[in-house]
Design a protein around this motif. Structure first.
Motif, PDB file in Angstrom:
ATOM      1  N   PHE A 111       0.838  -1.202   0.000  1.00  0.00           N
ATOM      2  CA  PHE A 111       0.000   0.000   0.000  1.00  0.00           C
ATOM      3  C   PHE A 111       0.874   1.254   0.000  1.00  0.00           C
ATOM      4  N   ASN A 112       1.885   1.266   0.857  1.00  0.00           N
ATOM      5  CA  ASN A 112       2.785   2.418   0.924  1.00  0.00           C
ATOM      6  C   ASN A 112       3.551   2.585  -0.387  1.00  0.00           C
ATOM      7  N   GLY A 113       3.947   1.454  -0.973  1.00  0.00           N
ATOM      8  CA  GLY A 113       4.747   1.494  -2.191  1.00  0.00           C
ATOM      9  C   GLY A 113       3.981   2.011  -3.394  1.00  0.00           C
ATOM     10  N   MET A 114       2.727   1.605  -3.532  1.00  0.00           N
ATOM     11  CA  MET A 114       1.962   2.012  -4.719  1.00  0.00           C
ATOM     12  C   MET A 114       1.491   3.462  -4.657  1.00  0.00           C
ATOM     13  N   GLY A 115       1.416   4.023  -3.468  1.00  0.00           N
ATOM     14  CA  GLY A 115       1.004   5.417  -3.325  1.00  0.00           C
ATOM     15  C   GLY A 115      -0.505   5.565  -3.200  1.00  0.00           C
ATOM     16  N   VAL A 116      -0.922   6.676  -2.645  1.00  0.00           N
ATOM     17  CA  VAL A 116      -2.340   6.915  -2.363  1.00  0.00           C
ATOM     18  C   VAL A 116      -3.169   6.977  -3.642  1.00  0.00           C
ATOM     19  N   LEU A 117      -2.645   7.613  -4.690  1.00  0.00           N
ATOM     20  CA  LEU A 117      -3.403   7.762  -5.932  1.00  0.00           C
ATOM     21  C   LEU A 117      -3.763   6.401  -6.528  1.00  0.00           C
ATOM     22  N   ASN A 118      -2.794   5.519  -6.626  1.00  0.00           N
ATOM     23  CA  ASN A 118      -3.029   4.174  -7.158  1.00  0.00           C
ATOM     24  C   ASN A 118      -3.945   3.387  -6.238  1.00  0.00           C
ATOM     25  N   ALA A 119      -3.695   3.472  -4.948  1.00  0.00           N
ATOM     26  CA  ALA A 119      -4.445   2.678  -3.974  1.00  0.00           C
ATOM     27  C   ALA A 119      -5.905   3.091  -3.855  1.00  0.00           C
ATOM     28  N   SER A 120      -6.225   4.298  -4.270  1.00  0.00           N
ATOM     29  CA  SER A 120      -7.599   4.784  -4.116  1.00  0.00           C
ATOM     30  C   SER A 120      -8.484   4.463  -5.315  1.00  0.00           C
ATOM     31  N   HIS A 121      -7.913   3.852  -6.360  1.00  0.00           N
ATOM     32  CA  HIS A 121      -8.687   3.528  -7.556  1.00  0.00           C
ATOM     33  C   HIS A 121      -8.785   2.018  -7.756  1.00  0.00           C
ATOM     34  N   PHE A 122      -9.827   1.613  -8.457  1.00  0.00           N
ATOM     35  CA  PHE A 122      -9.982   0.198  -8.799  1.00  0.00           C
ATOM     36  C   PHE A 122      -8.962  -0.176  -9.870  1.00  0.00           C
ATOM     37  N   ILE A 164     -18.394  -4.035 -13.948  1.00  0.00           N
ATOM     38  CA  ILE A 164     -18.598  -3.200 -15.141  1.00  0.00           C
ATOM     39  C   ILE A 164     -18.531  -1.724 -14.776  1.00  0.00           C
ATOM     40  N   ASN A 165     -19.191  -1.353 -13.701  1.00  0.00           N
ATOM     41  CA  ASN A 165     -19.208   0.045 -13.261  1.00  0.00           C
ATOM     42  C   ASN A 165     -17.815   0.501 -12.838  1.00  0.00           C
ATOM     43  N   ASN A 166     -17.135  -0.324 -12.026  1.00  0.00           N
ATOM     44  CA  ASN A 166     -15.801   0.036 -11.537  1.00  0.00           C
ATOM     45  C   ASN A 166     -14.791   0.148 -12.679  1.00  0.00           C
ATOM     46  N   TYR A 167     -14.858  -0.804 -13.612  1.00  0.00           N
ATOM     47  CA  TYR A 167     -13.870  -0.852 -14.683  1.00  0.00           C
ATOM     48  C   TYR A 167     -14.031   0.320 -15.643  1.00  0.00           C
ATOM     49  N   THR A 168     -15.264   0.607 -16.034  1.00  0.00           N
ATOM     50  CA  THR A 168     -15.496   1.725 -16.963  1.00  0.00           C
ATOM     51  C   THR A 168     -15.131   3.062 -16.321  1.00  0.00           C
ATOM     52  N   GLU A 169     -15.411   3.193 -15.034  1.00  0.00           N
ATOM     53  CA  GLU A 169     -15.041   4.434 -14.336  1.00  0.00           C
ATOM     54  C   GLU A 169     -13.526   4.604 -14.290  1.00  0.00           C
ATOM     55  N   THR A 170     -12.829   3.508 -14.059  1.00  0.00           N
ATOM     56  CA  THR A 170     -11.370   3.569 -13.978  1.00  0.00           C
ATOM     57  C   THR A 170     -10.766   3.917 -15.331  1.00  0.00           C
ATOM     58  N   ILE A 171     -11.263   3.306 -16.405  1.00  0.00           N
ATOM     59  CA  ILE A 171     -10.765   3.606 -17.748  1.00  0.00           C
ATOM     60  C   ILE A 171     -11.024   5.075 -18.098  1.00  0.00           C
ATOM     61  N   ALA A 172     -12.181   5.582 -17.674  1.00  0.00           N
ATOM     62  CA  ALA A 172     -12.540   6.984 -17.971  1.00  0.00           C
ATOM     63  C   ALA A 172     -11.576   7.974 -17.323  1.00  0.00           C
ATOM     64  N   TRP A 229      -8.473   8.014 -17.439  1.00  0.00           N
ATOM     65  CA  TRP A 229      -7.364   8.337 -18.344  1.00  0.00           C
ATOM     66  C   TRP A 229      -7.749   9.448 -19.334  1.00  0.00           C
ATOM     67  N   PHE A 230      -9.037   9.666 -19.495  1.00  0.00           N
ATOM     68  CA  PHE A 230      -9.496  10.731 -20.394  1.00  0.00           C
ATOM     69  C   PHE A 230      -9.945  11.977 -19.631  1.00  0.00           C
ATOM     70  N   ASN A 231     -10.494  11.766 -18.441  1.00  0.00           N
ATOM     71  CA  ASN A 231     -11.183  12.869 -17.761  1.00  0.00           C
ATOM     72  C   ASN A 231     -10.515  13.379 -16.487  1.00  0.00           C
ATOM     73  N   ASN A 232      -9.463  12.694 -16.020  1.00  0.00           N
ATOM     74  CA  ASN A 232      -8.873  13.106 -14.746  1.00  0.00           C
ATOM     75  C   ASN A 232      -7.348  13.236 -14.774  1.00  0.00           C
ATOM     76  N   PHE A 233      -6.684  12.256 -15.390  1.00  0.00           N
ATOM     77  CA  PHE A 233      -5.227  12.221 -15.325  1.00  0.00           C
ATOM     78  C   PHE A 233      -4.606  13.075 -16.421  1.00  0.00           C
ATOM     79  N   GLU A 234      -3.524  13.761 -16.066  1.00  0.00           N
ATOM     80  CA  GLU A 234      -2.759  14.576 -17.018  1.00  0.00           C
ATOM     81  C   GLU A 234      -1.279  14.304 -16.804  1.00  0.00           C
ATOM     82  N   PHE A 235      -0.605  13.886 -17.875  1.00  0.00           N
ATOM     83  CA  PHE A 235       0.848  13.711 -17.781  1.00  0.00           C
ATOM     84  C   PHE A 235       1.436  13.625 -19.185  1.00  0.00           C
TER      85      PHE A 235
END
Length: 485
Positions: free
Chosen positions: A126-137, A319-327, A329-335
């Motif tokens: 949990f510590n290694g992956m970081g809060v951002l990763n750990a808080s998403h499906f 289905i709900n968790n997976y589609t939200e997680t994929i979304a 990459w389009f609607n939340n993350f910037e890099f």
């Protein structure tokens, strides 16, 4: 005497190149800290220089290049990845499966925040992956999850043991890519050594063997599928392509591009570059019907196998968790974006905030439109034309994407091996700058350094425009002059 002297000189050069690479890879694997930016650049640029020299000097000795490529990978065997935290989540997901949990239904944070530790080394992971990763499906498809589960099966309580097992899987996949890549190059009558621009590339070795990104496994299945397709074994190609999608979803973007390949391939030989010429209307109609039947069957096989592999994890929550997680990459993350960042700056002039919520929803439609344009208005009748179309589609996707992590470029690189384009190779060299994105003179500034990103894309777009537009225009102009003569 002169021949013996030349051989001795080549062998001496080979030894020097191997020893120099081994030393630098060792420093990279065991003594590099990600925030030591100067050392990171020095080591990477040195490796790339040696890599280029190795290919040029020994392109006629593919056996030697093979041994070299995998001896470099062996250096990383006992190293903990130092440029990415993602492997902690890989291990978490694998151990969750082994404990009977569906990894798509729970976030690591949902357990640890309640003081629950369902797997071995849960807190450390949990510590290694970081809060951002750990808080998403989790967003990793089923065959990727299988790789994680295999590592957990044999090393359920050892972080290093899990890393070693996953690393071996990635290395085996690279062997597979080398094998089928060489076979496909031979069939396409392209230089055999071209596959080493991928296999021996420091970018690939570091991101896959070093940082444990499973794009390497996805690419293995993709290249295998393209080889089977070229050989006319399209049902098997469909199955293997489904495996590729079930490791990483990105090959889904290529599916429409197969339309012309099936519509134009000879029924007697699927690798033919010319359509079947049947004299009667009945013959043409039946031929077209058969081809369309094959196309529909191809799509049906791909989709059915992908769905079948997802079946063990199926639930309405999944289905709900997976589609939200994929979304995300389009609607939340910037890099490391390029055209998106330009569009974002323009949007700030009018609205001033949260541009990703608007632009992110537009990007998928732009990508779909571009894919359809290349599907119906560009010649994709031969294997090489098909692969070139794949390269252009994926390039457009990454040029417009909100998030472009370094390892994403690997698919562009492998596709370019079977074409005449080199801009992905240049990108694989300059992509190291993305690791410097958060390098700012003001230590309190945690935003990306847009000057560094601008430098990266200035070089990439420069080579891209030269190869795609200027160079191709010059070729067409030369052909026109020759015809007039």
């Amino acid at each position: 005497m002169q021949l013996s002297s030349g051989v001795l000189k080549l062998n001496k050069l080979l030894v020097i190149l191997i020893l120099s690479n081994l030393l630098i890879y060792y420093l990279f694997a065991y003594h590099l800290v990600r925030t030591d930016y100067l050392l990171l650049l020095c080591l990477y640029f040195s490796l790339f220089t040696l890599f280029y020299r190795s290919i040029i000097s020994f392109k006629n000795n593919t056996e030697a290049l093979t041994y070299i490529a995998f001896s470099f990978r062996a250096i990383f065997i006992l190293a903990i990845p130092n440029l990415s935290q993602d492997f902690y989540r890989f291990i978490w997901d694998g151990r969750m499966i082994l404990e009977g949990f569906n990894p798509y239904l729970y976030t690591p944070e949902s357990f640890v925040s309640q003081g629950k530790f369902p797997i071995a080394e849960a807190q450390e992971l949990f510590n290694g992956m970081g809060v951002l990763n750990a808080s998403h499906f989790t967003n990793y498809p089923p065959l990727n999850q299988l790789c994680f589960a295999i590592a957990a099966l044999f090393t359920n309580k050892s972080l290093l043991g899990s890393v070693v097992l996953m690393r071996l899987l990635v290395i085996v996949a690279d062997f597979g890519t080398l094998h089928f890549g060489k076979k496909l190059l031979k069939k396409l009558k392209l230089p055999m050594h071209a596959i080493f621009w991928y296999v021996l590339n420091p970018f690939i070795i570091i991101e896959f063997t070093g940082n444990l990104h499973f794009e390497g496994v996805m690419i293995f299945f993709l290249v295998w599928s393209l080889y089977l397709m070229h050989m006319g074994k399209w049902p098997w190609a469909a199955i293997v392509l489904a495996f590729s999608i079930s490791v990483k979803l990105i090959p889904l973007i290529f599916l429409p591009l197969f339309f012309q390949w099936f519509a134009s391939s000879s029924l007697s030989n699927c690798t033919s570059t010319t359509p079947v010429n049947v004299s009667t209307n009945y013959g043409r109609d039946s031929s077209l019907l058969l081809r369309m039947t094959r196309l529909i069957s191809f799509y049906a096989i791909v989709i059915s196998v992908v769905l079948l592999l997802f079946t063990p994890f199926y639930s309405s929550e999944f289905i709900n968790n997976y589609t939200e997680t994929i979304a995300l990459w389009f609607n939340n993350f910037e890099f490391n974006g390029s055209l998106y960042y330009i569009a974002r700056e323009i949007g700030y002039c009018f609205r001033g905030y949260n541009e990703i919520a608007i632009i992110g929803k537009t990007i998928p439609y732009l990508i779909l439109l571009f894919v359809l344009l290349l599907t119906f208005f560009r010649k994709n009748k031969t294997t090489q034309q098909l692969i070139t179309a794949m390269l252009l589609v994926l390039s457009f996707y990454y040029f417009t994407a909100t998030t472009v992590h370094p390892w994403y470029i690997s698919t562009l690189l492998i596709l370019s091996v079977f074409t005449h384009y080199k801009y992905p190779l240049v990108w694989s060299f300059i992509i190291i700058l993305s690791y410097l994105a958060y390098l700012n003179t003001n230590k309190a500034d945690k935003s990306e350094n847009l000057w560094i990103i601008a430098l990266e894309y200035l070089i990439v777009y420069g080579v891209f425009i030269w190869e795609i537009f200027i160079k191709n225009f010059q070729k067409r102009k030369s052909k026109s002059i020759l015809k007039l003569d």
